[in-house]
Write an enzyme that holds these catalytic residues in place. Structure first.
Site, PDB file in Angstrom:
ATOM      1  N   CYS A 134      16.529 -17.111 -14.819  1.00  0.00           N
ATOM      2  CA  CYS A 134      17.352 -16.652 -13.687  1.00  0.00           C
ATOM      3  C   CYS A 134      18.771 -17.232 -13.791  1.00  0.00           C
ATOM      4  CB  CYS A 134      16.674 -17.003 -12.363  1.00  0.00           C
ATOM      5  SG  CYS A 134      17.320 -16.034 -10.962  1.00  0.00           S
ATOM      6  N   HIS A 136      11.271 -14.860 -13.033  1.00  0.00           N
ATOM      7  CA  HIS A 136      10.661 -16.189 -12.940  1.00  0.00           C
ATOM      8  C   HIS A 136       9.238 -16.169 -13.495  1.00  0.00           C
ATOM      9  CE1 HIS A 136      13.719 -18.278 -10.467  1.00  0.00           C
ATOM     10  NE2 HIS A 136      13.972 -17.065 -10.002  1.00  0.00           N
ATOM     11  N   GLU A 187       7.369 -18.640 -13.992  1.00  0.00           N
ATOM     12  CA  GLU A 187       6.583 -19.752 -13.457  1.00  0.00           C
ATOM     13  C   GLU A 187       5.817 -19.414 -12.183  1.00  0.00           C
ATOM     14  OE1 GLU A 187      10.816 -20.429 -11.793  1.00  0.00           O
ATOM     15  OE2 GLU A 187       9.844 -19.460 -13.506  1.00  0.00           O
ATOM     16  N   GLY A 207      -6.995 -45.728   1.558  1.00  0.00           N
ATOM     17  CA  GLY A 207      -8.224 -44.954   1.601  1.00  0.00           C
ATOM     18  C   GLY A 207      -8.007 -43.517   1.197  1.00  0.00           C
ATOM     19  N   ASP A 223      -4.509 -40.968  -3.453  1.00  0.00           N
ATOM     20  CA  ASP A 223      -3.536 -41.577  -4.364  1.00  0.00           C
ATOM     21  C   ASP A 223      -3.780 -43.070  -4.559  1.00  0.00           C
ATOM     22  OD1 ASP A 223      -2.489 -39.029  -4.236  1.00  0.00           O
ATOM     23  OD2 ASP A 223      -0.963 -39.562  -2.760  1.00  0.00           O
ATOM     24  N   SER A 224      -3.860 -43.811  -3.448  1.00  0.00           N
ATOM     25  CA  SER A 224      -4.034 -45.258  -3.571  1.00  0.00           C
ATOM     26  C   SER A 224      -5.409 -45.611  -4.132  1.00  0.00           C
ATOM     27  CB  SER A 224      -3.808 -45.948  -2.216  1.00  0.00           C
ATOM     28  OG  SER A 224      -4.732 -45.492  -1.249  1.00  0.00           O
TER      29      SER A 224
END
Length: 511
Positions: free
Chosen positions: A82, A169, A171, A224, A227-228
């Site tokens: 683009c 595009h 994607e 909790g 991620d962590s």
């Protein structure tokens, strides 16, 4: 981390992150850099190819975004998408002008000549357009490889220099053969191999962490959430003897969340957990605060103070580990022409004078990759696929000042929402679901009496990585049940609304 296979230069497109995700899904490690990244920064990554993203500007405008011209002298394959396509044309001497026939949405791509980029894709395929400028003529040395109804130069290339350009595009999901086109560029034009996976990532990251930490100790902050939990599992895998896992109850958690966190780490992960109740400290500092950015920064600063106090009880604690993701980095920084969206409490919200060095093992990966990593590390599906919960907790789901009374109301509503989604089978079909307590009262009627009480907003979204999201199309009967139960069972609420905004333009969280 390893060298990048592909670097995407970001010119401000809302789809830039999708380019990286699509390529990573095919095993090609891809990073995003600002459009004006220094050549030394690009060379340092040792990429095999460059992609120039789309963007909101026009190449002929005063405020146009241009990369360092030297990128065209690196002898690397280049793909322009683009705005990136128009930039290539403009750089090599072609004319780019506004068009009277704008293209937004679906279009059909017609092949003109054979080429490596579109190999083994379908002639007439549907592609996704989003542009209001057009390339008037091709630069010397380039040839047209595909057209659309309104774009006579919809795709063109200089095969000798391996420079390719697409007006559409590839994607986005609407582009029928987009994944194959990106694969052709990465694997067959750039000669990238499919070596990127979470098993390899875990091995590389463990070696990096061992080398970085040495004999020092690491304090790992956990909530909790996914991620962590994945960070703690990864660190336990490589430096368990030097790991201290700390959970801080900031008073902004959901109902029974503190108990669930303790059970998760002790029973499911086999990790010793230090629990700290700092709810009075957090709520005291947040009293009277209404600005969302200020909330995030207060929470980030207070977390660090609590961790630093805990670290003094242990010897040799030099590092703080947390679950910062690539999406957090992107949203908290200026990438390309994009503006800062919001400070994440563990990115822009951290105090500059904190005494810890940071370890952020997940900062190069997206949420879906975190889940794959968790599975690779042996975490249970119920933990890996639980809904995201923000570090600042319910503080950013209460608009305006945070009070114990508001927290109580929001917790009760949130329990009902999650209960209804789980019992109906919709919880695991959605990315994230929560209630927002609006700083708005509305008139209602209960029995024969007038009420003037709080309104609650339900937010349920579908997503794959959190960078983009659309509201979940929940059945009306389910929405009615949720609304009825909240109004009947939660004192202080007389109205329930459903958020039908997508991201972008809205973010998933309200603050």
């Amino acid at each position: 981390m390893k060298n990048s296979d592909i670097i995407v230069l970001d010119f401000g497109s809302q789809y830039t992150q999708l380019i990286a995700r699509r390529l990573r899904e095919q095993g090609v490690y891809t990073e995003i850099l600002p459009f004006n990244a220094k050549i030394s920064q690009i060379k340092e990554k040792n990429p095999k190819g460059l992609i120039l993203s789309g963007g909101p500007a026009s190449v002929y405008a005063k405020d146009a975004y241009f990369p360092n011209d030297e990128i065209f002298n690196l002898n690397l394959p280049i793909l322009g998408i683009c705005y990136g396509m128009q930039l290539i044309a403009y750089h090599f001497g072609a004319s780019v002008t506004p068009t009277n026939k704008k293209e937004y949405g679906k279009s059909n791509l017609k092949f003109v000549s054979e080429n490596a980029l579109l190999k083994d894709t379908k002639d007439g395929q549907i592609v996704w357009m989003s542009h209001s400028d057009k390339v008037e003529n091709l630069p010397d040395g380039f040839k047209t490889i595909a057209v659309s109804e309104n774009s006579p130069f919809c795709a063109f290339c200089d095969e000798k220099r391996k420079i390719y350009a697409l007006q559409f595009h590839p994607e986005v999901a609407h582009s029928e053969c987009g994944d194959k086109i990106l694969k052709n560029f990465a694997k067959y034009i750039c000669d990238c191999e499919s070596t990127w996976n979470m098993g390899n990532f875990a091995k590389i990251k463990c070696e990096e962490i061992k080398k970085q930490v040495g004999k020092d100790r690491v304090l790992c902050a956990v909530s909790g959430g996914v991620d962590s939990s994945v960070v703690a599992a990864l660190l336990a895998h490589c430096i368990k003897e030097n790991l201290i896992v700390v959970f801080v109850d900031n008073g902004l958690l959901r109902t029974d969340e503190a108990k669930q966190v303790e059970q998760t780490f002790k029973l499911k992960l086999g990790v010793e957990l230090i629990s700290i109740d700092a709810s009075e400290l957090f709520l005291g500092r947040l009293k009277g605060i209404t600005d969302p950015e200020e909330k995030r920064k207060i929470i980030g600063k207070t977390f660090i103070e609590v961790f630093e106090r805990e670290a003094k009880k242990h010897q040799n604690v030099k590092y703080l580990a947390q679950g910062t993701l690539y999406t957090d980095i992107i949203e908290s920084s200026v990438v390309g022409s994009s503006k800062t969206i919001k400070s994440h409490h563990n990115v822009g919200g951290l105090p500059k004078d904190m005494k810890f060095k940071l370890i952020e093992p997940l900062k190069e990966i997206f949420k879906d990759e975190v889940r794959k990593l968790g599975t690779e590390l042996g975490l249970s599906p119920d933990l890996v696929y639980r809904h995201p919960f923000p570090g600042p907790g319910l503080a950013i789901r209460i608009l305006g000042e945070i009070t114990p009374e508001k927290l109580c109301v929001l917790r009760k509503a949130d329990v009902i929402l999650r209960d209804e989604l789980k019992s109906s089978g919709w919880y695991n079909k959605t990315w994230q679901a929560f209630c927002v307590l609006l700083n708005v009262n509305s008139v209602g009627v209960m029995g024969d009496n007038r009420t003037y009480e709080n309104a609650v907003c339900i937010r349920v979204v579908d997503a794959s990585d959190g960078m983009t999201a659309s509201f979940s199309r929940l059945p009306y009967d389910l929405l009615e049940n949720i609304s009825r139960r909240i109004i009947n069972e939660v004192d202080g609420i007389n109205r329930v609304v459903y958020d039908i905004s997508s991201k972008p333009p809205a973010t998933i969280e309200w603050e």
